[in-house]
Write an enzyme that holds these catalytic residues in place. Structure first.
Site, mmCIF file in Angstrom:
data_model
loop_
_atom_site.group_PDB
_atom_site.id
_atom_site.type_symbol
_atom_site.label_atom_id
_atom_site.label_comp_id
_atom_site.label_asym_id
_atom_site.label_seq_id
_atom_site.Cartn_x
_atom_site.Cartn_y
_atom_site.Cartn_z
ATOM 1 N N HIS A 1 1.024 -1.375 0.008
ATOM 2 C CA HIS A 1 -0.069 -0.105 0.071
ATOM 3 C C HIS A 1 0.823 1.246 0.076
ATOM 4 C CE1 HIS A 1 -3.245 -2.698 2.058
ATOM 5 N NE2 HIS A 1 -3.356 -2.539 0.742
ATOM 6 N N GLU B 1 1.336 3.633 2.918
ATOM 7 C CA GLU B 1 1.716 3.053 4.320
ATOM 8 C C GLU B 1 3.254 3.419 4.228
ATOM 9 O OE1 GLU B 1 -0.458 -0.269 4.507
ATOM 10 O OE2 GLU B 1 -2.271 0.867 4.285
ATOM 11 N N HIS C 1 2.931 -2.791 6.901
ATOM 12 C CA HIS C 1 1.900 -1.979 6.561
ATOM 13 C C HIS C 1 1.743 -0.882 7.641
ATOM 14 C CE1 HIS C 1 -0.670 -4.333 3.374
ATOM 15 N NE2 HIS C 1 0.432 -5.063 3.692
ATOM 16 N N GLU D 1 1.395 -4.178 11.046
ATOM 17 C CA GLU D 1 0.765 -3.049 10.899
ATOM 18 C C GLU D 1 1.614 -1.885 12.045
ATOM 19 O OE1 GLU D 1 -1.563 -2.003 8.976
ATOM 20 O OE2 GLU D 1 -2.437 -3.646 8.467
#
Ligand SMILES: [Zn+2]
Length: 754
Positions: free
Chosen positions: A354, A357, A492, A584
């Site tokens: 992504h 990110e 991410h 994350e």
């Protein structure tokens, strides 16, 4: 550099100047090459004094001592400049080389005072107040840039601060705690799927004591700032005159006609330094790394500089190109770069699938530099890791998306800009969904144990030219098959949690715990990262948006979070031998450059210790008893683990397992199976479990075939898997050639001025 005094009453201002001279001066250096007025709100009086500072451009930041000396002669003589906090923001700090100022740089200089940290949570809930709130879920603590609301409306975690009244007396107040040179406000509407609310225009007020307020002026009039036109795009409001104060208020004036007074915000400001204040600690990192955001060209240069510094243990290669033709660069770090060594497991980090990110990308670049420097220093842990592991680092899987977000920068990219590929594809659901293929086959089968549980081939449709498969995904699939990866993580941002497969739920449930047969090991992997990450491990941290992952120790099964068919984790596990989790990394997807040193410190141990997990479980070589040659594609079956893995080209294999006693059966096409018991201990060293297989007489196999009996199912599947990959590669080649052709055509047209 010149400093002239104007309208400055010395008796009043000298003391103040002693306190914050270094502060606004440093800040000044970070902004543009223009003369800017700086307002000072002085304590206990409402007198605003102003000085004029000749501001310098980035590239001259290194001239500080000279500048400082001149400054001293005008106001102070004893003070040393305290550049620490602000210099974290200086892109030159750890780089050494001067960068040419590009157009993007010029645009970004406006933002050069860093965010106070409403988004990053550096600003605590207790520092934010408001005139009123619609309800507690829309309280001032929710007025943070990019904060995300839960699905359900009306809970404690809604998507903005919303005032209780629709009038012009409403305000959101931030206490910066320290004297701060405020330079701007970033404003955003409310995050909600239920309503539209945003602020069109607003005023800004400043105070030193939160009692006496002064409205920001634009000349002789109160400044009116342009806010939002939609709920999601952040808009920067630059203070006409940067001003020193402690408190700042955003005071909405007009708002979306059908909505209420709601906003999310970030405040830009440089802390004014007080040499006598011991609370001013260095919040950075001691590692001398290049802490800044690197765009595509800078990243390429940076990677080259690392290979130059450590030519013996690094190698750069590319695995393909993005849609717009940007290369997907990988750095390999190993004691023998460029070749697979028998028994040495291969690791990969993938960041930036992504594109917005952005933290993962920088952490992976930091890691390259760190491994290189520490290896050279003889850091035993790093030497061991580099010697025993072949590490592959892909910092940017979606460079097109990243460039889009980079143009806006860390505060203005919003929540989704740059997430997708150029074609609008979410790369993390662009892999073939092999889960449902396997689950369907299991459902149809009379004997479930006969259904293959690994190396599931890519489905036919996926290999077609017109399949919606991005060139980035195609490149990564090819890469995954070229290298016998054992362990991986994909990085991410936007939350603080580690998720492990399966990501896809059974029967399209939106949310359901969907464990793999290797659940215990995956939970271990996720825990290793989460428990060593300094932010996740902090029991006092507040939640990022609306989900509390701390109750699960910051790890979660992907399906239990939200189903994602076609994720990279699931594909990696189902199609190859490689175990992969998703990390994350931070609440803020695209932290400001000034946050990068501390984010490196937050993640350094996690990144290292996670890689070391590749040396767990069992490993060995599967050989032919007669020839002693390694056997490729041998199946390694572990009792009670319905997920086999296969040996690599040279016959070596790695089977990640938690400590315990295991019955292992190895089998290969044309050989008798072989069984061993292998013991896995607590120490982070893989147990060696070699196998030698005896060939079945070839004649016998031929006889079986002659009788028209089936070739083993497993063998067919392997064939199909290879065939489909070949097809995928062929269509990728065709598509890439077509794109290059189109690009050339476009460029020619442009050149002709058509
Ligand atoms: Zn993501």
């Amino acid at each position: 550099m010149q400093l002239t005094e104007r309208n400055m009453e010395k008796s009043l201002c000298t003391l103040a100047a002693v306190i914050f001279l270094g502060g606004f001066f440093d800040a000044a250096q970070l902004t543009d090459d223009t003369t800017t007025e700086v307002h000072l709100l002085l304590n206990s009086t409402s007198t605003a004094a102003s000085v004029t500072v000749q501001l310098q451009h980035h590239s001259t930041a290194k001239t500080t001592p000279t500048a400082a000396q001149k400054l001293h002669t005008t106001a102070v003589t004893t003070k040393k400049l305290h550049r620490k906090n602000i210099s974290r923001d200086s892109e030159e700090e750890n780089n050494g080389e001067k960068k040419p100022a590009s157009k993007t740089d010029e645009k970004k200089t406006q933002l050069d005072c860093p965010p106070l940290g409403l988004e990053s949570l550096r600003v605590d809930d207790s520092q934010i107040r408001a005139s009123s709130s619609q309800r507690s879920g829309l309280g001032p603590h929710r007025g943070r840039l990019n904060i995300q609301s839960g699905i359900s409306d009306g809970d404690l975690y809604d998507g903005a601060w919303c005032a209780a009244y629709k009038d012009q007396n409403q305000w959101l107040e931030v206490d910066a705690i320290y004297l701060t040179l405020f330079t701007g406000v970033v404003l955003q509407g409310k995050n909600s799927i239920w309503s539209w609310d945003w602020v069109h225009t607003y005023k800004v007020q400043l105070s030193n004591d939160s009692v006496t307020w002064k409205t920001c002026m634009n000349g002789t009039e109160e400044a009116i700032f342009e806010g939002n036109q939609n709920a999601w795009s952040p808009v920067l409001g630059v203070l006409p005159v940067p001003t020193v104060a402690r408190f700042i208020r955003i005071n909405p004036q007009t708002w979306y006609i059908n909505g209420t007074v709601c906003l999310r915000a970030e405040i830009l400001g440089c802390r004014v330094h007080d040499p006598g204040d011991s609370s001013e600690q260095d919040l950075g990192s001691k590692d001398p790394l290049d802490f800044r955001h690197h765009n595509y060209n800078e990243m390429r240069k940076f990677m080259k500089s690392v290979t130059k510094e450590c030519p013996d243990i690094t190698r750069i290669y590319t695995i393909g190109k993005s849609y717009t033709g940007l290369k997907l660069y990988v750095m390999e770090i190993s004691d023998n770069p460029g070749k697979h060594e028998l028994g040495e497991p291969e690791f990969r980090y993938v960041a930036g699938m992504h594109g917005n990110e952005a933290l993962g990308r920088e952490l992976v670049l930091n890691l390259m530099q760190y491994l290189c420097k520490e290896y050279k220093k003889g850091n035993q842990r790093v030497v061991r890791l580099v010697t025993d592991t072949r590490i592959h680092l892909l910092p940017s899987m979606n460079p097109d998306g990243y460039e889009e977000a980079y143009k806006k920068g860390s505060e203005l990219a919003g929540w989704a800009e740059g997430r997708y590929s150029f074609e609008g594809i979410d790369l993390n659901s662009n892999f073939p969904d092999l889960n449902n293929i396997m689950w369907d086959a299991e459902e149809m089968a009379i004997d479930k144990s006969k259904v293959s549980n690994h190396y599931i081939p890519i489905p036919e449709y996926y290999t077609q030219e017109d399949a919606m498969v991005s060139p980035e995904t195609r490149a990564v699939i090819s890469w995954m098959e070229d290298i016998p990866f054992v362990l991986s993580a994909n990085l991410h941002g936007g939350e603080l949690v580690v998720s492990y497969p399966f990501d896809c739920t059974v029967g399209w449930a939106p949310q359901e715990d969907t464990p793999t047969t290797d659940n215990a090991f995956f939970r271990w992997l996720a825990t290793v990262y989460a428990s060593t990450n300094l932010v996740m491990a902090n029991p006092n941290r507040r939640l990022c948006h609306h989900e509390d992952f701390q109750v699960h120790n910051n790890i979660i099964n992907g399906g239990a979070w939200h189903t994602v068919p076609g994720s990279m984790n699931d594909f990696s596990y189902m199609h190859t031998n490689c175990f992969e989790v998703t990390v994350e990394l931070s609440c803020d997807k695209y932290p400001h450059a000034s946050e990068l040193p501390i984010e490196w410190e937050n993640n350094k141990e996690s990144l290292l210790v996670y890689m070391e997990q590749i040396h767990r479980g069992i490993k060995g070589v599967v050989r032919d008893k007669m020839t002693k040659q390694g056997i490729s594609d041998a199946v390694i079956k572990v009792e009670d683990h319905d997920h086999d893995i296969r040996s690599a080209v040279d016959g070596d294999y790695w089977r990640l397992l938690n400590p315990g006693e295991y019955k292992v059966v190895v089998w290969a096409e044309g050989y008798f199976p072989s069984m061993r018991r292998c013991h896995v201990g607590m120490q982070p060293r893989a147990t060696i479990c070699d196998f030698t297989l005896t060939k079945t007489p070839l004649q016998r196999l031929k006889e079986i075939r002659a009788k028209g009996l089936k070739i083993p199912q497993d063998f067919l599947q392997l064939r199909l898997r290879a065939l489909r990959l070949r097809k995928l590669r062929a269509t990728t080649k065709v598509l890439n050639q077509r794109r290059v052709g189109q690009r050339t055509l476009q460029e020619e047209r442009k050149a002709r001025g058509a």
